[in-house]
Design a protein around this motif. Structure first.
Motif, PDB file in Angstrom:
ATOM      1  N   ASP A  18       0.767  -1.224   0.000  1.00 35.57           N
ATOM      2  CA  ASP A  18       0.000   0.000   0.000  1.00 35.57           C
ATOM      3  C   ASP A  18       0.813   1.297   0.000  1.00 35.57           C
ATOM      4  O   ASP A  18       0.790   2.078   0.937  1.00 35.57           O
ATOM      5  CB  ASP A  18      -0.944   0.023   1.189  1.00 35.57           C
ATOM      6  N   LEU A  64      -1.522   4.622  -0.164  1.00 38.15           N
ATOM      7  CA  LEU A  64      -2.104   5.177   1.052  1.00 38.15           C
ATOM      8  C   LEU A  64      -1.091   6.052   1.778  1.00 38.15           C
ATOM      9  O   LEU A  64      -1.409   7.179   2.168  1.00 38.15           O
ATOM     10  CB  LEU A  64      -2.585   4.061   1.972  1.00 38.15           C
ATOM     11  N   ILE A 124      -1.505   9.984   2.619  1.00 33.01           N
ATOM     12  CA  ILE A 124      -1.492  10.537   3.977  1.00 33.01           C
ATOM     13  C   ILE A 124      -0.387  11.580   4.110  1.00 33.01           C
ATOM     14  O   ILE A 124      -0.593  12.641   4.694  1.00 33.01           O
ATOM     15  CB  ILE A 124      -1.319   9.411   5.020  1.00 33.01           C
ATOM     16  N   HIS A 138      -9.884   6.180  -0.353  1.00 32.58           N
ATOM     17  CA  HIS A 138      -8.885   5.122  -0.493  1.00 32.58           C
ATOM     18  C   HIS A 138      -8.871   4.207   0.730  1.00 32.58           C
ATOM     19  O   HIS A 138      -8.823   2.988   0.592  1.00 32.58           O
ATOM     20  CB  HIS A 138      -7.505   5.753  -0.702  1.00 32.58           C
ATOM     21  N   VAL A 139      -8.940   4.808   1.921  1.00 29.14           N
ATOM     22  CA  VAL A 139      -8.911   4.014   3.150  1.00 29.14           C
ATOM     23  C   VAL A 139     -10.068   3.017   3.169  1.00 29.14           C
ATOM     24  O   VAL A 139      -9.916   1.854   3.498  1.00 29.14           O
ATOM     25  CB  VAL A 139      -8.986   4.938   4.384  1.00 29.14           C
ATOM     26  N   THR A 188      -8.347  10.634   0.289  1.00 33.40           N
ATOM     27  CA  THR A 188      -7.730   9.689   1.227  1.00 33.40           C
ATOM     28  C   THR A 188      -8.785   8.828   1.910  1.00 33.40           C
ATOM     29  O   THR A 188      -8.638   7.611   2.011  1.00 33.40           O
ATOM     30  CB  THR A 188      -6.925  10.454   2.300  1.00 33.40           C
ATOM     31  N   GLU A 234      -9.480   0.220   0.754  1.00 32.76           N
ATOM     32  CA  GLU A 234      -8.385  -0.608   1.239  1.00 32.76           C
ATOM     33  C   GLU A 234      -8.890  -1.555   2.323  1.00 32.76           C
ATOM     34  O   GLU A 234      -8.538  -2.719   2.361  1.00 32.76           O
ATOM     35  CB  GLU A 234      -7.301   0.321   1.804  1.00 32.76           C
ATOM     36  N   ARG A 235      -9.758  -1.021   3.185  1.00 32.39           N
ATOM     37  CA  ARG A 235     -10.300  -1.837   4.263  1.00 32.39           C
ATOM     38  C   ARG A 235     -11.096  -3.003   3.695  1.00 32.39           C
ATOM     39  O   ARG A 235     -10.980  -4.137   4.153  1.00 32.39           O
ATOM     40  CB  ARG A 235     -11.206  -0.963   5.131  1.00 32.39           C
TER      41      ARG A 235
END
Lengths: 51, 761
Positions: free
Chosen positions: B113, B116, B120, B232-233, B229, B236-237
């Protein structure tokens, strides 16, 4: 005007300190397991497994 | 383990896969070398959830021989174990003893990743710059003049440079990519607006001007990056959760060489002609022919058949089939690249993805929006040029127009809603792969379901338990606990009576049943012809699953009737879909009789039985040609091409690996209500997105004329931009507040389902 000469750098320095602190924490993996970090403080340090 | 009872929703997903622990060779194959004889294995442990779990696991694993250390990651529910030597330490067994189910999963390919952390970092840098520049700007707005103002502008310009280079880079790259391919996306007006605003402000600063937009250009980036962001988070989760599910495809197999040696080879290295040993509970890695042994096979994931198939030597088997009861020796007839799984992948690639033509709402809006904005700014410039002849003034006003219209609100309008919606679905055990999936789901008018494994659980359920003598049932349950056959597991689930005679010498006869001796008599549980013929009881079932009996010394004392258990809330889900004006169809590879029964119970009017995988794709393509937007819900390998062909697709967590990877949504809980819930949330999200876009447009129609007339100062721009962003975010958060009746009901039903299914094992 003269006060600004040292106040602005001081303010920027403090801000940059915070920013670099955050970036350091990010790089050293402190945001990888937020839930785990919250729970780990409940574990007694005595029987903490070696890392 | 009082606090750590496996009640998490993930437990369900594992149920089907609990049958066998990964072998040592498999673990070794999946581990990665850290150099210096040190290896690391990552295991997914879905049931860890508190400090107690962390400590138990870490101390227990660290005590094992050759284990260097273990570290639990609670967020991803994984354990990383570092170990030395050639032999794999028995950590899976150790975890099993502690009550934690552990399994291998597909390790992430490539770097962990990077996107990410880049996002950030970009947010952090942009936030730092935006905060400091805003402070300096406030003093300019409140009356700093002359040399002080110039100094502030210069400092702002300096701070903005890293922010633009680092945080803005994401947008510049994306905009450049879009332009190069002749497309427009939301990042184009952002990139143009930000860079023009910076250049103009720099020019102003050099010429001691009084209006600089450094704050606007940087805070714009900051706001937009937050949205990006979060988006994306969320994805990703979902990806991590889906990735952590146990792998269903075989990673390799034990190969029996001509000289009698045994090697564990990864699937890719198995060649036709090799002899493979497949133990009970393992999946067949490549297509082959049985040369020794007999067993029962679970083909539900491959063909959609719900009844286990009994096979003996000479019969052909396909990759992906689960071997249930007896060990088999199989001769590979095809390499992995020519086997059934690869065939499915080819079919999937051949069928043009149903989503290929879909353009996201944001892209469609920006395709209209960007040219309009740029044209307006240009016309403003030309107009002021013609009216006053002052090119500096005309330029300043034109750039003010660009900044005020810069789609801050528009850029946040869509992702913020999708993040809130995805979060809602996540809380209910539904993973969304990306935002466009929700947009596509909101438009569907037809839902196509697979039968085995989707509408049903693909696991038989004992239906006549109340008619069987409880004493006999207890003995049967005791015997059945020794077998992995689905019928046995269904019977074993009925255990719980005490006082039955102690069983001795229990043995399983693959393809037939289980034999045991107790108190001097021989008991057999299995198919009728083998266990015994003479009946003592009356009223035996003539159902499709009939033929399983319990005998005592050759005399039938009980018979058992099974049916394929329906997935929890399947009927309610179908009703809700119908209420949402979605027509429901069923496509299955199973027989017409089995399909008819399920269709009748669930109230589905249309169904097509006995379909090949390509047949399912054809059905979906026909529907798509008639202008239907099709949702495909399926779990099997044979559904995968159809999942890909449909407009949008949903798979349960128990689906085949490639099915889970193809589907847009994956639901982890047993209840089928996940489907109408996902539809409901997606539709509400669609409505909020349209509202948000409307808000952004209303904001522009008010702000743009003011900007064109030249009344916009940096202060007004900053206030207007922040206000519109806050409005859009506030509107998106309303999704959190919507009360969904289905949501509150679903968990209770699920919980009981889990208990029931976990208990027998």
């Amino acid at each position: 005007m003269t006060t600004l000469v040292y106040l602005i750098p001081a303010a920027l320095f403090l801000g940059a300190l915070g920013l670099s602190g955050f970036l350091w924490a990010l790089r050293s993996g402190q945001y990888e397991d937020l839930d785990g970090a919250a729970e780990r403080m409940l574990i007694d340090p005595d029987d903490k497994p070696e890392r | 383990m009082s606090c750590c009872a496996p009640g998490a929703e993930m437990a369900l997903a594992l149920d089907r896969a609990t049958s066998v622990q990964p072998s040592n060779q498999e673990i070794k194959l999946a581990s990665r070398s850290l150099g210096d004889d040190l290896r690391q294995t990552d295991l997914s442990v879905p049931t860890v959830h508190c400090a107690g779990c962390i400590q138990t696991i870490e101390t227990a694993l660290a005590k094992l021989d050759r284990v260097e250390g273990a570290r639990v990651n609670l967020s991803t529910k994984r354990v990383a174990i570092r170990w030395r030597g050639n032999e794999v330490p028995p950590f899976v067994a150790a975890l099993g003893r502690l009550g934690y189910e552990a399994h291998l999963f597909d390790p992430e390919t490539g770097e962990k990743d990077k996107t990410l952390s880049e996002l950030i970092r970009a947010v952090a840098v942009a936030g730092f710059a935006a905060g400091n520049i805003m402070l300096l700007s406030v003093s300019v707005w409140s009356g700093a003049e002359g040399a002080t103002r110039d100094l502030f502008h210069w400092v702002s310009a300096l701070i903005a440079i890293p922010a633009l280079a680092f945080a803005g880079g994401i947008y510049f790259r994306s905009a450049w990519n879009a332009l190069r391919h002749g497309r427009m996306n939301m990042d184009v007006p952002i990139a143009v607006g930000v860079s023009l605003a910076y250049t103009m402000s720099l020019y102003e600063t050099i010429n001691h001007g009084d209006h600089a937009y450094f704050d606007a250009s940087v805070s714009l980036l900051f706001f937009l990056l937050i949205g990006r962001t979060l988006d994306h988070v969320m994805r990703e989760r979902a990806r991590t959760a889906v990735n952590g599910l146990s792998r269903l495809a075989a990673r390799g197999a034990i190969v029996l060489r001509d000289d009698g040696t045994r090697d564990y080879l990864p699937v890719g290295e198995i060649e036709p002609g090799m002899q493979l040993l497949i133990a009970a509970g393992e999946r067949i890695p490549v297509d082959g022919k049985i040369i020794r042994g007999s067993s029962d096979l679970d083909c539900s994931l491959v063909s959609g058949e719900s009844t286990p198939r009994t096979v003996t030597s000479g019969e052909a088997v396909q990759a992906g089939i689960l071997n249930l009861t007896g060990p088999l020796t199989v001769e590979a007839t095809g390499a992995a690249k020519d086997s059934f799984l690869a065939e499915m992948v080819r079919l999937m690639e051949a069928a043009e993805g149903g989503r290929a033509h879909y353009r996201r709402v944001a892209d469609r809006v920006s395709a209209l929006y960007a040219p309009v904005v740029h044209l307006t700014a240009f016309v403003t410039f030309a107009g002021w040029m013609a009216a006053t002849g002052d090119w500096h003034r005309a330029m300043t006003i034109a750039i003010a127009v660009l900044i005020i219209t810069c789609p801050c609100a528009l850029g946040l309008a869509v992702p913020i809603v999708q993040v809130v919606a995805a979060r809602r679905l996540f809380e209910n055990g539904i993973m969304v792969k990306d935002g466009s999936a929700m947009e596509r789901l909101a438009t569907i008018d037809t839902a196509v379901f697979d039968k085995t494994g989707t509408l049903t659980l693909g696991q038989p359920r004992l239906v006549n338990a109340s008619l069987v003598d409880p004493g006999m049932l207890a003995i049967a349950a005791e015997m059945a606990a020794h077998s992995r056959h689905p019928f046995s597991r269904a019977i074993a689930g009925m255990a719980g009576f005490a006082g039955q005679p102690k069983l001795e010498s229990v043995s399983e006869h693959p393809g037939f049943g289980i034999e045991a001796t107790a108190a001097g008599s021989t008991w057999r549980l299995g198919r009728r012809g083998w266990a015994g013929l003479k009946a003592r009881t009356v009223g035996e079932g003539k159902h499709s699953y009939g033929g399983t009996v319990l005998t005592k010394d050759g005399i039938i004392v009980a018979s058992f009737v099974f049916e394929d258990a329906l997935r929890a809330d399947a009927r309610a889900a179908i009703v809700q879909l119908n209420d949402a004006r979605v027509s429901v169809e069923m496509l299955s590879g199973d027989t017409a009789a089995a399909c008819g029964e399920v269709a009748e119970t669930l109230g589905i009017d249309d169904f097509v039985p006995a379909l090949l995988p390509s047949g399912k794709v054809e059905c979906i393509e026909t529907l798509a040609k008639d202008d239907h937007k099709v949702l495909m819900v399926g779990d099997g390998l044979n559904d995968t091409p159809a999942l890909n062909a449909a407009h949008v697709s949903i798979a349960p967590a128990t689906a085949a690996d490639i099915g889970r990877n193809t589907a847009d949504f994956v639901f982890l809980r047993e209840s089928l209500l996940a489907v109408p819930l996902a539809l409901d949330v997606s539709r509400k999200a669609g409505r909020l997105i349209r509202q948000n876009i409307a808000i952004a447009i209303v904001y522009n129609t008010i702000a743009v004329p003011i900007a064109i007339l030249g009344h916009v100062t940096p202060l007004i721009a900053a206030i207007a931009m922040s206000a519109s962003s806050l409005l859009v975010i506030g509107n998106a958060l309303r999704l959190q507040g919507f009360v969904l009746a289905a949501v509150t009901r679903a968990p209770s039903a699920t919980r009981s389902g889990i208990r029931a299914s976990v208990h027998p094992s």
